[in-house]
Write a protein that holds these residues in place. Sequence first.
Motif, PDB file in Angstrom:
ATOM      1  N   CYS A 211       0.844  -1.195   0.000  1.00 34.70           N
ATOM      2  CA  CYS A 211       0.000   0.000   0.000  1.00 34.70           C
ATOM      3  C   CYS A 211       0.881   1.247   0.000  1.00 34.70           C
ATOM      4  O   CYS A 211       0.474   2.310   0.462  1.00 34.70           O
ATOM      5  CB  CYS A 211      -0.981   0.017   1.170  1.00 34.70           C
ATOM      6  N   HIS A 212       2.085   1.101  -0.545  1.00 37.22           N
ATOM      7  CA  HIS A 212       3.027   2.221  -0.620  1.00 37.22           C
ATOM      8  C   HIS A 212       2.742   3.047  -1.873  1.00 37.22           C
ATOM      9  O   HIS A 212       3.481   2.977  -2.859  1.00 37.22           O
ATOM     10  CB  HIS A 212       4.471   1.702  -0.661  1.00 37.22           C
ATOM     11  N   ASP A 213       1.650   3.816  -1.825  1.00 35.37           N
ATOM     12  CA  ASP A 213       1.255   4.593  -3.002  1.00 35.37           C
ATOM     13  C   ASP A 213       2.422   5.388  -3.579  1.00 35.37           C
ATOM     14  O   ASP A 213       2.564   5.502  -4.802  1.00 35.37           O
ATOM     15  CB  ASP A 213       0.139   5.576  -2.640  1.00 35.37           C
ATOM     16  N   GLU A 214       3.248   5.940  -2.701  1.00 37.91           N
ATOM     17  CA  GLU A 214       4.329   6.811  -3.154  1.00 37.91           C
ATOM     18  C   GLU A 214       5.657   6.085  -3.312  1.00 37.91           C
ATOM     19  O   GLU A 214       6.655   6.693  -3.717  1.00 37.91           O
ATOM     20  CB  GLU A 214       4.484   7.999  -2.184  1.00 37.91           C
ATOM     21  N   ASP A 224       1.973  -9.848  -4.236  1.00 36.91           N
ATOM     22  CA  ASP A 224       0.933 -10.482  -5.049  1.00 36.91           C
ATOM     23  C   ASP A 224      -0.003  -9.445  -5.659  1.00 36.91           C
ATOM     24  O   ASP A 224      -0.678  -9.721  -6.647  1.00 36.91           O
ATOM     25  CB  ASP A 224       0.116 -11.443  -4.181  1.00 36.91           C
ATOM     26  N   GLY A 225      -0.049  -8.276  -5.031  1.00 33.71           N
ATOM     27  CA  GLY A 225      -0.939  -7.242  -5.519  1.00 33.71           C
ATOM     28  C   GLY A 225      -0.712  -5.935  -4.791  1.00 33.71           C
ATOM     29  O   GLY A 225       0.207  -5.802  -3.987  1.00 33.71           O
ATOM     30  N   ALA A 226      -1.577  -4.974  -5.088  1.00 31.21           N
ATOM     31  CA  ALA A 226      -1.494  -3.655  -4.466  1.00 31.21           C
ATOM     32  C   ALA A 226      -2.876  -3.241  -3.992  1.00 31.21           C
ATOM     33  O   ALA A 226      -3.861  -3.397  -4.722  1.00 31.21           O
ATOM     34  CB  ALA A 226      -0.954  -2.627  -5.463  1.00 31.21           C
ATOM     35  N   LEU A 227      -2.935  -2.734  -2.775  1.00 32.31           N
ATOM     36  CA  LEU A 227      -4.180  -2.209  -2.217  1.00 32.31           C
ATOM     37  C   LEU A 227      -3.920  -0.736  -1.946  1.00 32.31           C
ATOM     38  O   LEU A 227      -3.307  -0.375  -0.944  1.00 32.31           O
ATOM     39  CB  LEU A 227      -4.535  -2.961  -0.930  1.00 32.31           C
ATOM     40  N   VAL A 228      -4.353   0.108  -2.861  1.00 34.17           N
ATOM     41  CA  VAL A 228      -3.931   1.508  -2.852  1.00 34.17           C
ATOM     42  C   VAL A 228      -5.057   2.453  -3.252  1.00 34.17           C
ATOM     43  O   VAL A 228      -5.856   2.159  -4.134  1.00 34.17           O
ATOM     44  CB  VAL A 228      -2.738   1.729  -3.821  1.00 34.17           C
ATOM     45  N   LEU A 261       5.126   9.233 -12.300  1.00 36.10           N
ATOM     46  CA  LEU A 261       5.785  10.064 -11.297  1.00 36.10           C
ATOM     47  C   LEU A 261       5.176  11.460 -11.158  1.00 36.10           C
ATOM     48  O   LEU A 261       5.007  11.944 -10.027  1.00 36.10           O
ATOM     49  CB  LEU A 261       7.280  10.151 -11.578  1.00 36.10           C
ATOM     50  N   PRO A 262       4.821  12.154 -12.249  1.00 31.30           N
ATOM     51  CA  PRO A 262       4.179  13.461 -12.053  1.00 31.30           C
ATOM     52  C   PRO A 262       2.886  13.366 -11.236  1.00 31.30           C
ATOM     53  O   PRO A 262       2.602  14.242 -10.417  1.00 31.30           O
ATOM     54  CB  PRO A 262       3.890  13.931 -13.486  1.00 31.30           C
ATOM     55  N   VAL A 263       2.118  12.291 -11.449  1.00 34.63           N
ATOM     56  CA  VAL A 263       0.877  12.101 -10.703  1.00 34.63           C
ATOM     57  C   VAL A 263       1.180  11.758  -9.246  1.00 34.63           C
ATOM     58  O   VAL A 263       0.544  12.265  -8.318  1.00 34.63           O
ATOM     59  CB  VAL A 263       0.017  11.003 -11.356  1.00 34.63           C
ATOM     60  N   THR A 264       2.166  10.890  -9.045  1.00 35.06           N
ATOM     61  CA  THR A 264       2.580  10.537  -7.693  1.00 35.06           C
ATOM     62  C   THR A 264       2.963  11.782  -6.902  1.00 35.06           C
ATOM     63  O   THR A 264       2.544  11.967  -5.754  1.00 35.06           O
ATOM     64  CB  THR A 264       3.777   9.564  -7.734  1.00 35.06           C
ATOM     65  N   LYS A 265       3.740  12.643  -7.528  1.00 37.79           N
ATOM     66  CA  LYS A 265       4.152  13.879  -6.851  1.00 37.79           C
ATOM     67  C   LYS A 265       2.963  14.782  -6.563  1.00 37.79           C
ATOM     68  O   LYS A 265       2.832  15.341  -5.471  1.00 37.79           O
ATOM     69  CB  LYS A 265       5.179  14.618  -7.713  1.00 37.79           C
ATOM     70  N   ALA A 266       2.074  14.923  -7.531  1.00 35.81           N
ATOM     71  CA  ALA A 266       0.950  15.852  -7.386  1.00 35.81           C
ATOM     72  C   ALA A 266      -0.050  15.379  -6.339  1.00 35.81           C
ATOM     73  O   ALA A 266      -0.708  16.198  -5.687  1.00 35.81           O
ATOM     74  CB  ALA A 266       0.259  16.037  -8.732  1.00 35.81           C
ATOM     75  N   ILE A 267      -0.161  14.050  -6.163  1.00 37.03           N
ATOM     76  CA  ILE A 267      -1.148  13.521  -5.224  1.00 37.03           C
ATOM     77  C   ILE A 267      -0.542  13.181  -3.870  1.00 37.03           C
ATOM     78  O   ILE A 267      -1.109  13.512  -2.819  1.00 37.03           O
ATOM     79  CB  ILE A 267      -1.858  12.285  -5.817  1.00 37.03           C
ATOM     80  N   TYR A 268       0.622  12.534  -3.874  1.00 40.48           N
ATOM     81  CA  TYR A 268       1.153  11.978  -2.629  1.00 40.48           C
ATOM     82  C   TYR A 268       2.377  12.687  -2.064  1.00 40.48           C
ATOM     83  O   TYR A 268       2.736  12.444  -0.917  1.00 40.48           O
ATOM     84  CB  TYR A 268       1.456  10.488  -2.813  1.00 40.48           C
ATOM     85  N   GLY A 271       2.032  18.147   1.515  1.00 40.46           N
ATOM     86  CA  GLY A 271       2.409  18.422   2.894  1.00 40.46           C
ATOM     87  C   GLY A 271       1.956  17.355   3.872  1.00 40.46           C
ATOM     88  O   GLY A 271       2.653  17.033   4.828  1.00 40.46           O
ATOM     89  N   SER A 272       0.777  16.784   3.626  1.00 36.25           N
ATOM     90  CA  SER A 272       0.232  15.735   4.477  1.00 36.25           C
ATOM     91  C   SER A 272      -0.317  14.636   3.590  1.00 36.25           C
ATOM     92  O   SER A 272      -0.928  14.909   2.553  1.00 36.25           O
ATOM     93  CB  SER A 272      -0.895  16.295   5.357  1.00 36.25           C
ATOM     94  N   HIS A 273      -0.125  13.395   4.023  1.00 34.35           N
ATOM     95  CA  HIS A 273      -0.655  12.277   3.240  1.00 34.35           C
ATOM     96  C   HIS A 273      -2.181  12.360   3.158  1.00 34.35           C
ATOM     97  O   HIS A 273      -2.780  11.872   2.198  1.00 34.35           O
ATOM     98  CB  HIS A 273      -0.245  10.950   3.880  1.00 34.35           C
ATOM     99  N   MET A 274      -2.816  12.997   4.140  1.00 33.50           N
ATOM    100  CA  MET A 274      -4.272  13.144   4.111  1.00 33.50           C
ATOM    101  C   MET A 274      -4.726  13.993   2.929  1.00 33.50           C
ATOM    102  O   MET A 274      -5.846  13.842   2.446  1.00 33.50           O
ATOM    103  CB  MET A 274      -4.777  13.751   5.415  1.00 33.50           C
ATOM    104  N   GLU A 275      -3.864  14.878   2.470  1.00 38.31           N
ATOM    105  CA  GLU A 275      -4.209  15.675   1.299  1.00 38.31           C
ATOM    106  C   GLU A 275      -4.400  14.804   0.065  1.00 38.31           C
ATOM    107  O   GLU A 275      -5.049  15.213  -0.897  1.00 38.31           O
ATOM    108  CB  GLU A 275      -3.126  16.718   1.034  1.00 38.31           C
ATOM    109  N   GLY A 276      -3.830  13.601   0.106  1.00 36.67           N
ATOM    110  CA  GLY A 276      -3.958  12.701  -1.020  1.00 36.67           C
ATOM    111  C   GLY A 276      -5.404  12.356  -1.331  1.00 36.67           C
ATOM    112  O   GLY A 276      -5.781  12.207  -2.498  1.00 36.67           O
ATOM    113  N   THR A 277      -6.235  12.236  -0.297  1.00 35.74           N
ATOM    114  CA  THR A 277      -7.647  11.942  -0.526  1.00 35.74           C
ATOM    115  C   THR A 277      -8.319  13.064  -1.304  1.00 35.74           C
ATOM    116  O   THR A 277      -9.096  12.823  -2.235  1.00 35.74           O
ATOM    117  CB  THR A 277      -8.375  11.716   0.810  1.00 35.74           C
ATOM    118  N   VAL A 278      -8.022  14.295  -0.923  1.00 36.35           N
ATOM    119  CA  VAL A 278      -8.576  15.442  -1.638  1.00 36.35           C
ATOM    120  C   VAL A 278      -8.085  15.441  -3.084  1.00 36.35           C
ATOM    121  O   VAL A 278      -8.859  15.651  -4.028  1.00 36.35           O
ATOM    122  CB  VAL A 278      -8.183  16.766  -0.946  1.00 36.35           C
TER     123      VAL A 278
END
Length: 320
Positions: A211-214, A224-228, A261-268, A271-278
């Motif tokens: 579940c290491h999104d970043e 075996d898979g990813a839960l992200v 990578l551009p998406v990873t940076k923009a989402i994850y 400043g806070s991982h919680m911002e990722g949901t937004v």
Amino acid sequence: MNAPISRQEKSAFRTPVMDLRGLSPAPVTAFTKDGKVDYEANAALAKWLVSINGVKSLVCLGHAGEGTFLTQDEQVKLIETLVEAVGGQVPIIAGITGEGTEVAAKEARRAADAGAIGALVYPSHGWLRFGFQDGAPQDRYKAIHEASGLQCILFQYPDVTKASYNLKTQLEIAAQPGVVATKNGVRNMRRWDTEIPVLRNEFPDLQILTCHDEYLLHTMFDVDGALVGYGNVAPELLVEFIAAGKAKDYPKARKIHDQLLPVTKAIYHRGSHMEGTVALKIALVARGILENATIRSPLRDLSPEAEAEIKAALKAAAII
């Protein structure tokens, strides 16, 4: 505490074991503009996600889904909505976040009654600050499974918290009836490289999910898979990423990593991982999947500049 369910009831939930060897998105929870749960939009999101070959389950009511921001009635109705939407194509897994063991067991039973097949078992959140007593996590998993029959996923929290289980605790949870997978988000690559091989060796049938999104590139070759939550916005590429990891095809995996990578940076990389949901909701609006990016407090809207960055990142990754 709820009485344990019968062996026959358990069999209905436990057979067959969920196949999570692929992508398990953790969908966001869509709201109307006035902040109510938009069940129609959530059903549409679920149907879109499961239409993608390689999606193995949907995991609701976690961090990405703002699960702890919903009432009990909303949680139950959301599970029922997703179960109906996917029509048995994949299992619905519910995040179980209740603080106390008995509270969590009752929450799990409600989820099972609503049609969930699996439970992503969060640690009791007091442990995040104060740590846990030896044996308490094991008791939590046992109570949840016995009360509900749900197939449980061992959730390994980041190493920076006091709710990150040591290897002994992980092994003892993995040995318990009903535990079928582990979602590992330790975010300490020394521990990942040390502990994952032991889990794999001791429990060959335990499905290991990152579940290491970043940090997907490093972890993708061992799982075996990813839960992200990332699965909301780039499910097509993540399915390819998982396949490349299983094939030990580093050049292809690296190519997908670099594309994302551009998406990873923009989402994850915010400043806070919680911002990722937004950010996930903003990205889903940009993809035309959601009509709005409404969130619930204590989450806060991102700036217009951040929204522009997210849309630009999706374009750079050729997602839109």
